[in-house]
Motif scaffolding. Structure first.
Motif, mmCIF file in Angstrom:
data_model
loop_
_atom_site.group_PDB
_atom_site.id
_atom_site.type_symbol
_atom_site.label_atom_id
_atom_site.label_comp_id
_atom_site.label_asym_id
_atom_site.label_seq_id
_atom_site.Cartn_x
_atom_site.Cartn_y
_atom_site.Cartn_z
ATOM 1 N N ALA A 1 0.722 -1.297 -0.006
ATOM 2 C CA ALA A 1 0.201 0.195 0.206
ATOM 3 C C ALA A 1 1.039 1.069 0.142
ATOM 4 C CB ALA A 1 -1.069 0.339 1.039
ATOM 5 N N ALA A 2 2.104 1.227 -0.517
ATOM 6 C CA ALA A 2 3.108 2.691 -0.837
ATOM 7 C C ALA A 2 3.322 3.098 -1.998
ATOM 8 C CB ALA A 2 4.673 1.903 -0.557
ATOM 9 N N GLY A 3 2.243 2.780 -2.894
ATOM 10 C CA GLY A 3 1.930 3.321 -3.919
ATOM 11 C C GLY A 3 1.076 4.516 -4.155
ATOM 12 N N VAL B 1 -8.645 0.333 0.158
ATOM 13 C CA VAL B 1 -7.306 -0.402 1.337
ATOM 14 C C VAL B 1 -8.163 -1.153 2.146
ATOM 15 C CG1 VAL B 1 -6.544 1.290 2.677
ATOM 16 C CG2 VAL B 1 -4.843 -0.220 1.320
ATOM 17 N N ALA B 2 -9.438 -0.625 3.102
ATOM 18 C CA ALA B 2 -9.194 -1.188 4.015
ATOM 19 C C ALA B 2 -10.497 -2.534 4.075
ATOM 20 C CB ALA B 2 -10.703 -0.395 4.296
ATOM 21 N N SER B 3 -10.960 -2.495 2.384
ATOM 22 C CA SER B 3 -11.264 -3.845 2.123
ATOM 23 C C SER B 3 -10.109 -4.855 1.548
ATOM 24 C CB SER B 3 -12.233 -3.224 0.290
ATOM 25 O OG SER B 3 -13.467 -2.969 1.168
ATOM 26 N N SER B 4 -9.348 -4.427 1.222
ATOM 27 C CA SER B 4 -8.326 -4.969 0.920
ATOM 28 C C SER B 4 -7.667 -5.783 2.704
ATOM 29 C CB SER B 4 -7.300 -4.582 -0.092
ATOM 30 O OG SER B 4 -7.182 -3.788 -1.704
ATOM 31 N N ILE C 1 1.268 -11.951 -0.702
ATOM 32 C CA ILE C 1 1.803 -10.755 -1.287
ATOM 33 C C ILE C 1 0.428 -10.238 -2.487
ATOM 34 C CG2 ILE C 1 2.973 -9.131 -2.380
ATOM 35 C CD1 ILE C 1 4.775 -10.892 -2.198
ATOM 36 N N ALA C 2 -0.254 -9.079 -1.740
ATOM 37 C CA ALA C 2 -1.610 -9.068 -2.500
ATOM 38 C C ALA C 2 -1.267 -7.532 -2.430
ATOM 39 C CB ALA C 2 -2.599 -8.355 -1.024
ATOM 40 N N LEU C 3 -2.630 -6.917 -3.017
ATOM 41 C CA LEU C 3 -1.844 -4.848 -3.616
ATOM 42 C C LEU C 3 -3.028 -4.662 -3.016
ATOM 43 C CD1 LEU C 3 -1.106 -5.955 -7.192
ATOM 44 C CD2 LEU C 3 0.206 -5.722 -5.727
ATOM 45 N N GLY C 4 -2.909 -2.909 -2.198
ATOM 46 C CA GLY C 4 -3.875 -2.568 -1.530
ATOM 47 C C GLY C 4 -5.095 -1.586 -2.576
ATOM 48 N N ASP C 5 -4.912 -2.150 -3.790
ATOM 49 C CA ASP C 5 -5.943 -1.907 -4.381
ATOM 50 C C ASP C 5 -6.196 -2.845 -5.556
ATOM 51 O OD1 ASP C 5 -4.310 -2.360 -6.224
ATOM 52 O OD2 ASP C 5 -3.782 -0.019 -7.856
ATOM 53 N N MET C 6 -6.680 -3.717 -5.089
ATOM 54 C CA MET C 6 -7.395 -5.059 -5.165
ATOM 55 C C MET C 6 -9.219 -5.354 -3.815
ATOM 56 S SD MET C 6 -4.805 -7.026 -7.699
ATOM 57 C CE MET C 6 -6.583 -8.048 -8.769
ATOM 58 N N PRO C 7 -9.391 -4.627 -4.218
ATOM 59 C CA PRO C 7 -9.984 -4.311 -2.959
ATOM 60 C C PRO C 7 -11.656 -5.585 -2.962
ATOM 61 C CG PRO C 7 -11.252 -2.647 -4.030
ATOM 62 C CD PRO C 7 -10.281 -3.571 -5.183
#
Length: 195
Positions: free
Chosen positions: A9-11, A36-39, A101-107
Motif C-alpha cells: 500500500a505504498a504506491g 485499502v480497508a476492503s483489501s 502478497i496482495a495489492l492494496g488497490d485490489m479490494p
C-alpha cells in the motif's frame, strides 16, 4: 510457521489522480469502505498476520491499517518501485512459512481465495496463483524457499521474475476480484468484474 500476508500500500496511484490530490486507497467503494480497508479486511479474515507497507507520505493509510489490525511498516524507498516495498515488507515480516502478497488497490479479492492460496503453500507448493477461466490473477503466495529472491526484488516488477522462473501451482477459484484493481475513478463503482 504460518503464512504471513504482505499488503502493498505504498504506491502513489498516479494513474488514478496524476495531480496526487486524491489517494485511491482512501476512496470509498459502493459499500462505504475504503479501497485499502476492503483489501486489508479480506486478508485479515484469512491470515493470522498481515504486514502492510506504506510510503513515507502514507500516514492516513498507515493509521487506518493499524486500526484494522495490520502490522504497518514504512518503506523509505517506496518511490523506487513495488520491488523495494516488497523486499522491505518481507524483511519486516519475521519468521514465516511463506508470504501471500496482495495489492492494496485490489479490494474485491475474496477471503476464500486468500485462504486457498495460503493452504497451497502450507501443503508444499513453492508458488501459488489464483486462476479463473484459465486466466491468472492476484494475489500470489510464496513458500519460504523464495525468501532470498523476495528480499532481492526490485523495480516495478516486484516478484514477477520469481514467478516466471519457477514452478507455479494454479489454484482454481471463482473470484473475479483476482483481476480487478482500482486504476480510475470509474473502477470504484465496479464490483468484481474482470478488467
Amino acid at each position: 510457521m504460518a503464512i504471513v500476508g504482505i499488503l502493498l500500500a505504498a504506491g502513489r496511484g498516479r494513474r488514478f489522480d496524476p495531480s496526487g490530490g486524491r489517494n485511491k486507497l482512501l476512496q470509498c467503494l459502493p459499500g462505504g469502505a475504503t479501497v485499502v480497508a476492503s483489501s486489508a479486511k479480506a486478508m485479515l479474515a484469512a491470515l493470522p498476520k498481515v504486514v502492510a507497507v506504506v510510503g513515507p507520505q502514507g500516514g492516513e493509510v498507515a493509521a487506518l491499517l493499524r486500526d484494522l489490525g495490520c502490522d504497518v511498516t514504512v518503506c523509505a524507498r517506496a518511490d523506487d518501485g513495488m520491488g523495494a516495498s516488497l523486499a522491505h515488507a518481507i524483511g519486516q515480516s519475521g519468521q514465516a512459512g511463506g508470504w501471500l502478497i496482495a495489492l492494496g488497490d485490489m479490494p474485491h479479492v475474496q477471503p476464500s481465495t486468500i485462504a486457498a492460496l495460503a493452504n497451497a503453500v502450507e501443503e508444499g507448493s513453492g508458488i501459488a496463483v489464483p486462476v479463473m477461466q484459465g486466466r491468472r490473477g492476484n494475489p500470489v503466495a510464496f513458500g519460504r524457499q523464495h525468501l532470498a529472491g523476495l528480499l532481492a526484488a526490485g523495480g516495478d516488477q516486484g516478484a514477477r521474475n520469481i514467478v516466471k522462473a519457477n514452478p507455479v501451482r494454479e489454484v482454481e477459484v471463482d473470484d473475479p476480484g483476482i483481476f480487478q484493481d482500482i486504476d480510475t475513478a470509474a473502477d470504484l463503482s465496479t464490483r468484481g468484474v474482470s478488467g
